[in-house]
Write a protein that holds these residues in place. Structure first.
Motif, PDB file in Angstrom:
ATOM      1  N   UNK A  80       0.847  -1.202   0.000  1.00 13.36           N
ATOM      2  CA  UNK A  80       0.000   0.000   0.000  1.00 13.36           C
ATOM      3  C   UNK A  80       0.879   1.247   0.000  1.00 13.36           C
ATOM      4  N   UNK A  81       1.911   1.216   0.882  1.00  8.84           N
ATOM      5  CA  UNK A  81       2.817   2.376   0.965  1.00  8.84           C
ATOM      6  C   UNK A  81       3.458   2.650  -0.387  1.00  8.84           C
ATOM      7  N   UNK A  82       3.894   1.566  -1.057  1.00 11.01           N
ATOM      8  CA  UNK A  82       4.566   1.724  -2.351  1.00 11.01           C
ATOM      9  C   UNK A  82       3.637   2.383  -3.358  1.00 11.01           C
ATOM     10  N   UNK A  83       2.414   1.884  -3.465  1.00  9.65           N
ATOM     11  CA  UNK A  83       1.485   2.444  -4.456  1.00  9.65           C
ATOM     12  C   UNK A  83       1.175   3.897  -4.122  1.00  9.65           C
ATOM     13  N   UNK A  84       0.929   4.162  -2.840  1.00 10.29           N
ATOM     14  CA  UNK A  84       0.577   5.543  -2.469  1.00 10.29           C
ATOM     15  C   UNK A  84       1.726   6.508  -2.733  1.00 10.29           C
ATOM     16  N   UNK A  85       2.955   5.998  -2.664  1.00  8.57           N
ATOM     17  CA  UNK A  85       4.092   6.893  -2.907  1.00  8.57           C
ATOM     18  C   UNK A  85       4.277   7.173  -4.405  1.00  8.57           C
ATOM     19  N   UNK A  86       3.742   6.290  -5.238  1.00 10.28           N
ATOM     20  CA  UNK A  86       3.889   6.482  -6.686  1.00 10.28           C
ATOM     21  C   UNK A  86       2.916   7.536  -7.221  1.00 10.28           C
ATOM     22  N   UNK A  87       1.723   7.577  -6.627  1.00  9.05           N
ATOM     23  CA  UNK A  87       0.671   8.459  -7.173  1.00  9.05           C
ATOM     24  C   UNK A  87       1.107   9.925  -7.336  1.00  9.05           C
ATOM     25  N   UNK A  88       1.773  10.531  -6.346  1.00  2.85           N
ATOM     26  CA  UNK A  88       2.184  11.934  -6.576  1.00  2.85           C
ATOM     27  C   UNK A  88       3.371  12.081  -7.517  1.00  2.85           C
ATOM     28  N   UNK A  89       4.059  10.978  -7.817  1.00  2.00           N
ATOM     29  CA  UNK A  89       5.251  11.082  -8.683  1.00  2.00           C
ATOM     30  C   UNK A  89       4.838  11.351 -10.124  1.00  2.00           C
ATOM     31  N   UNK A  90       5.400  12.376 -10.689  1.00  2.00           N
ATOM     32  CA  UNK A  90       5.013  12.758 -12.054  1.00  2.00           C
ATOM     33  C   UNK A  90       5.429  11.700 -13.074  1.00  2.00           C
TER      34      UNK A  90
END
Ligand SMILES: Nc1ncnc2c1ncn2[C@@H]1O[C@H](COP(=O)(O)OP(=O)(O)OP(=O)(O)O)[C@@H](O)[C@H]1O
Ligand SMILES: [Mg+2]
Length: 416
Positions: free
Chosen positions: A35-45
């Protein structure tokens, strides 16, 4: 059956759902790292995620929860692919779920409503109307959305006769390059990312790969114990450990064993889920399993005379495989020796392994490598857990038979 009892049994079905993905955050266990991994990707352009793993490890449940967790800050849709989807039909589904405010639709996109009904939100598909879905149109529509997150589940089901993976990859690349706030999350059954996303070299930098392994003991424990408080029950400690062991990391079996054993305890009007309830639950879990598992196991272990098919298959379910799930024939020797109580030479079970790989024996294993370097793997990873369940069930049945004989040989009818 009284109403209160019935109500409690209904609740069991709400908490433990062996055949249905989780849709409520409170019922979702573990997977914090992913979950942490996916959530960290979302703001990445320009970054997207590919979530891959074996059948039944909990990918759809995971994607449902990601949708809920991201909805507060983004417009999120989740679609499932099917075998006749094309790139166009997939995007039609996506656009049918996204909406934009009526104001934006009428002023910016010059949308002309066909009905007089005033709607607050207009589906993008209504705006697109009869226009053909093209890469250009997709790139034109996405900027109207607020930080869109698009979750594409069951991506392994698309078929190359209908779905142009090259076109899809080019589209992902274009989205990455020109629409940095859009995030795609592609989810599917796969051993590795390259079998899920072909043609992936050009977008490798834009993809974050997230492997979804089988669940560990603590994650499985969390699923089991989640039912205790709302159902007003307590699992015996041995039952908890047995459910963890027999789940083999697959939450489907955890839900099934918990649902069956908790229902038995409730029907018995006790708050303690005992070893006896668990033993019957194992049998019910096997009987309720998917036909393909039951058939595969039945055909694989069929024998007209004394044979060791069952033992060899069980030994295969016990060995620790390599990171890709493969084991070697020689790995089985110590396990078989323990089961059969005598040394077991390779030659006495090598043919069994070979037979497990052919259709006549249910094709439960698959083999790779040349003659002397052959490696084997369970074709359906859930079968490995099913084999272990059957072994335990056979043991319980044998114990019951022995107890019956000692009690005077009278047949004891199953209580349930
Ligand atoms: N994190 C979790 N917590 C609790 N239960 C879970 C979790 N993940 C999955 N489950 C349960 O496990 C079972 C399988 O889950 P799910 O359908 O999500 O798996 P999947 O990987 O999408 O399967 P498939 O490969 O067949 O599409 C369901 O009963 C679901 O409720
Ligand atoms: Mg799924």
């Amino acid at each position: 059956m009284d109403a209160e009892l019935q109500l409690r049994l209904v609740k069991v079905g709400e908490i433990y759902s062996p055949s249905f993905p989780i849709e409520i955050v409170q019922l979702f266990s573990g997977r914090m790292e992913q979950i942490k991994k996916v959530l960290s990707i979302i703001p990445e352009k320009g970054k997207h995620a590919v979530v891959y793993g074996d059948r039944g490890v909990g990918k759809t449940s995971f994607s449902n929860i990601i949708k809920i967790l991201t909805e507060a800050h983004s417009q999120v849709v989740r679609v499932s692919c099917n075998s006749i989807d094309s790139v166009e039909s997939l995007w039609e589904n996506i656009f049918a779920q996204f909406t934009i405010p009526y104001e934006v639709a009428t002023t910016t996109v010059s949308f002309k409503p066909t009905t007089s009904v005033l709607q607050n939100e207009i589906p993008l598909s209504d705006i697109i109307g009869q226009k053909k879905i093209t890469v250009k149109l997709i790139l034109e529509m996405l900027p109207y959305l607020n930080r869109p997150v698009i979750i594409i589940d069951e991506f392994d089901r698309v078929d190359s006769s209908y779905f142009n993976k090259k076109l899809f990859t080019d589209l992902v690349k274009s989205i990455s390059d020109s629409l940095p706030t859009v995030t795609l999350i592609i989810v599917g059954v796969s051993e590795d990312v390259s079998t899920l996303i072909q043609e992936h070299e050009s977008i490798e930098r834009n993809l974050s790969q997230i492997y979804m392994p089988t669940m560990d003991a603590e994650e499985i424990r969390e699923i089991i114990l989640k039912g205790e408080e709302p159902l007003g029950i307590k699992y015996n400690l041995t039952v908890v450990e047995d459910i963890i062991r027999l789940s083999s990391g697959f939450p489907h079996f955890t839900h099934s064993l918990c649902s069956n054993s908790a229902s038995l305890a409730i029907t018995d009007r006790t708050n303690i889920v005992s070893d006896e309830h668990f033993k019957i639950a194992v049998n019910q879990t096997i009987n309720n399993a998917h036909e393909s598992l039951k058939n595969g196991y039945r055909i694989a272990t069929l024998a007209t005379k004394a044979n060791i098919f069952k033992e060899v298959l069980f030994a295969a379910s016990q060995v620790t495989p390599d990171e890709y799930g493969y084991f070697q024939a020689t790995d089985l020797s110590p396990v078989l020796e323990k089961i059969l109580g005598k040394p077991v030479p390779l030659q006495s079970y090598l043919t069994h392994l070979g037979k497990f790989c052919v259709l006549e024996r249910g094709e439960v294993l698959k083999a790779v490598g040349g003659k002397n370097r052959k490696k084997y793997k369970f074709k359906n990873p859930l079968m490995k857990a099913f084999v272990r369940l059957n072994r335990t069930n056979d043991k319980y049945r044998a114990e019951l038979e022995k107890a019956t004989l000692t009690a005077g040989g009278l047949p004891v009818e199953d209580k349930y």
